[in-house]
Design a protein around this motif. Structure first.
Motif, PDB file in Angstrom:
ATOM      1  N   LEU A  87       0.724  -1.327  -0.043  1.00 46.71           N
ATOM      2  CA  LEU A  87       0.009  -0.218   0.169  1.00 46.71           C
ATOM      3  C   LEU A  87       0.874   1.282   0.422  1.00 46.71           C
ATOM      4  N   PRO A  88       0.154   1.850  -0.978  1.00 42.68           N
ATOM      5  CA  PRO A  88       1.482   3.627  -0.583  1.00 42.68           C
ATOM      6  C   PRO A  88       1.238   3.951   0.602  1.00 42.68           C
ATOM      7  N   ASP A  89       2.821   5.269   1.503  1.00 44.33           N
ATOM      8  CA  ASP A  89       2.737   5.409   2.729  1.00 44.33           C
ATOM      9  C   ASP A  89       1.486   6.764   2.260  1.00 44.33           C
ATOM     10  N   SER A  90       0.906   6.085   3.039  1.00 42.35           N
ATOM     11  CA  SER A  90      -0.098   7.751   2.911  1.00 42.35           C
ATOM     12  C   SER A  90      -1.663   7.159   3.408  1.00 42.35           C
ATOM     13  N   PRO A  91      -2.560   7.942   4.597  1.00 40.97           N
ATOM     14  CA  PRO A  91      -3.471   7.179   5.058  1.00 40.97           C
ATOM     15  C   PRO A  91      -4.748   7.557   3.772  1.00 40.97           C
ATOM     16  N   LEU A  92      -4.440   8.129   2.630  1.00 40.23           N
ATOM     17  CA  LEU A  92      -5.423   7.969   1.375  1.00 40.23           C
ATOM     18  C   LEU A  92      -5.061   7.848   0.170  1.00 40.23           C
ATOM     19  N   TYR A  93      -5.275   7.138  -0.490  1.00 48.15           N
ATOM     20  CA  TYR A  93      -4.788   7.161  -2.058  1.00 48.15           C
ATOM     21  C   TYR A  93      -5.486   6.255  -3.320  1.00 48.15           C
ATOM     22  N   LEU A  94      -5.365   5.966  -4.107  1.00 51.23           N
ATOM     23  CA  LEU A  94      -6.175   6.079  -5.313  1.00 51.23           C
ATOM     24  C   LEU A  94      -5.936   4.601  -6.039  1.00 51.23           C
ATOM     25  N   ILE A  95      -7.032   3.818  -5.581  1.00 48.02           N
ATOM     26  CA  ILE A  95      -7.338   2.264  -7.069  1.00 48.02           C
ATOM     27  C   ILE A  95      -7.266   2.411  -7.530  1.00 48.02           C
ATOM     28  N   GLN A  96      -6.584   2.382  -8.957  1.00 48.04           N
ATOM     29  CA  GLN A  96      -6.361   2.500 -10.487  1.00 48.04           C
ATOM     30  C   GLN A  96      -7.385   1.173 -11.166  1.00 48.04           C
ATOM     31  N   ALA A  97      -8.577   1.502 -11.705  1.00 44.36           N
ATOM     32  CA  ALA A  97      -9.145   0.435 -12.810  1.00 44.36           C
ATOM     33  C   ALA A  97      -8.895  -0.386 -12.063  1.00 44.36           C
ATOM     34  N   PRO A  98     -10.265  -0.679 -10.696  1.00 46.02           N
ATOM     35  CA  PRO A  98     -10.570  -1.565 -10.031  1.00 46.02           C
ATOM     36  C   PRO A  98     -11.675  -2.284 -10.750  1.00 46.02           C
ATOM     37  N   ASP A  99     -11.510  -3.341 -10.470  1.00 50.12           N
ATOM     38  CA  ASP A  99     -12.441  -4.810 -11.844  1.00 50.12           C
ATOM     39  C   ASP A  99     -13.113  -5.282 -10.529  1.00 50.12           C
ATOM     40  N   ARG A 100     -14.303  -6.091 -10.883  1.00 45.53           N
ATOM     41  CA  ARG A 100     -15.012  -7.039 -10.100  1.00 45.53           C
ATOM     42  C   ARG A 100     -14.907  -8.163 -10.071  1.00 45.53           C
ATOM     43  N   GLY A 101     -13.902  -8.751 -11.288  1.00 44.87           N
ATOM     44  CA  GLY A 101     -13.062  -9.668 -11.630  1.00 44.87           C
ATOM     45  C   GLY A 101     -14.089 -11.107 -11.938  1.00 44.87           C
ATOM     46  N   ASP A 102     -15.248 -10.676 -12.756  1.00 40.42           N
ATOM     47  CA  ASP A 102     -16.435 -11.496 -13.547  1.00 40.42           C
ATOM     48  C   ASP A 102     -15.513 -13.126 -13.630  1.00 40.42           C
ATOM     49  N   GLU A 103     -14.586 -12.687 -14.683  1.00 36.02           N
ATOM     50  CA  GLU A 103     -14.003 -13.508 -15.239  1.00 36.02           C
ATOM     51  C   GLU A 103     -13.323 -14.631 -13.948  1.00 36.02           C
ATOM     52  N   PHE A 104     -14.028 -14.426 -13.283  1.00 38.14           N
ATOM     53  CA  PHE A 104     -12.760 -15.348 -12.052  1.00 38.14           C
ATOM     54  C   PHE A 104     -14.334 -15.881 -11.585  1.00 38.14           C
ATOM     55  N   GLU A 105     -15.013 -15.704 -11.746  1.00 38.87           N
ATOM     56  CA  GLU A 105     -16.779 -17.005 -10.819  1.00 38.87           C
ATOM     57  C   GLU A 105     -16.043 -18.129 -11.493  1.00 38.87           C
ATOM     58  N   ASN A 106     -16.665 -19.324 -10.211  1.00 36.13           N
ATOM     59  CA  ASN A 106     -16.809 -20.036 -10.261  1.00 36.13           C
ATOM     60  C   ASN A 106     -15.165 -21.127 -10.647  1.00 36.13           C
ATOM     61  N   VAL A 107     -13.506 -20.213  -9.982  1.00 34.60           N
ATOM     62  CA  VAL A 107     -12.758 -20.051  -9.797  1.00 34.60           C
ATOM     63  C   VAL A 107     -12.602 -20.057  -8.169  1.00 34.60           C
ATOM     64  N   SER A 108     -11.876 -21.096  -7.779  1.00 32.71           N
ATOM     65  CA  SER A 108     -11.019 -20.559  -6.604  1.00 32.71           C
ATOM     66  C   SER A 108      -9.803 -19.505  -6.476  1.00 32.71           C
ATOM     67  N   PRO A 109     -10.228 -19.088  -5.266  1.00 28.81           N
ATOM     68  CA  PRO A 109      -8.851 -17.785  -5.345  1.00 28.81           C
ATOM     69  C   PRO A 109      -7.598 -18.003  -5.046  1.00 28.81           C
TER      70      PRO A 109
END
Length: 209
Positions: A87-109
């Motif tokens: 994680l960035p060394d900051s109390p606030l940061y940005l998450i770039q391009a979050p994605d829900r990961g639907d392509e990993f449905e029915n795939v284990s972590p």
């Protein structure tokens, strides 16, 4: 599902009084949005997990009039911290391009993690997923929700707990209770299990401003 602008995201967090809980001035949120580009819609404004833990964020989720909740057998929810995620060394940061990961449905972590990292992405943290739902409640859809496998518990033995957090919509059964039907839910899944209705969320990167 598009994110709100960063300036709108900052105002949303302020409206929820999360700046007070996290111990940062409201201006820090609005300033972070301005520095990064107030009108951007490709990044999620995040708060360091140490300042805004899952137990504080989960009840703020909403689906219609239903508030979010943590499943009863997850009393250690705040112990799920970043694992293999810098994680960035900051109390606030940005998450770039979050994605829900639907392509990993029915795939284990366990199976998905290698593919996520090979693609130059990083698994989403639980707190990041919660903040995403606070900004875009409709990111949780019936039969299309997500795990946040960047957050794990490391036991005293050094081994990782076999659970991984996930966010989905309650069916109102079992210990959830019928009054919680359709409410956003913070629960857990086994690391090696597959679920047809849970993707595995990821981030394109994390930056400060």
């Amino acid at each position: 599902m598009a994110l709100p602008t960063l300036s709108t995201q900052a105002e949303r967090l302020i409206d929820l009084d999360l700046h007070t809980f996290a111990g940062v001035p409201a201006e820090a949120l609005t300033d972070a949005a301005v520095r990064a580009g107030a009108e951007r819609t490709d990044a999620l404004l995040a708060i360091d997990p140490a300042l805004a833990p899952p137990s504080a964020l989960a009840p703020l989720m909403r689906r219609g009039e239903k508030p979010g909740f943590v499943v009863e057998d997850m009393t250690d929810v705040d112990a799920f911290g970043p694992n293999g995620v810098d994680l960035p060394d900051s109390p606030l940061y940005l998450i770039q391009a979050p994605d829900r990961g639907d392509e990993f449905e029915n795939v284990s972590p366990a199976e998905a993690l290698e593919a996520i990292t090979a693609g130059g992405r990083s698994p989403l943290l639980l707190t990041e997923g919660l903040l995403w739902v606070l900004q875009v409640p409709e990111i949780l859809e019936r039969n299309h929700c997500f795990m946040t496998i960047g957050s794990r518990i490391r036991k005293a033995s050094g081994q990782l707990d076999s659970r991984t957090p996930a966010l989905w919509i309650s069916g109102g059964t079992g210990r959830d209770g019928t009054t919680r039907r359709d409410a956003p839910k913070l629960g857990w899944c086994w690391w090696n299990n597959r679920h047809t209705w849970l993707g595995i969320a990821s981030a394109g990167g994390r930056t400060v401003g």
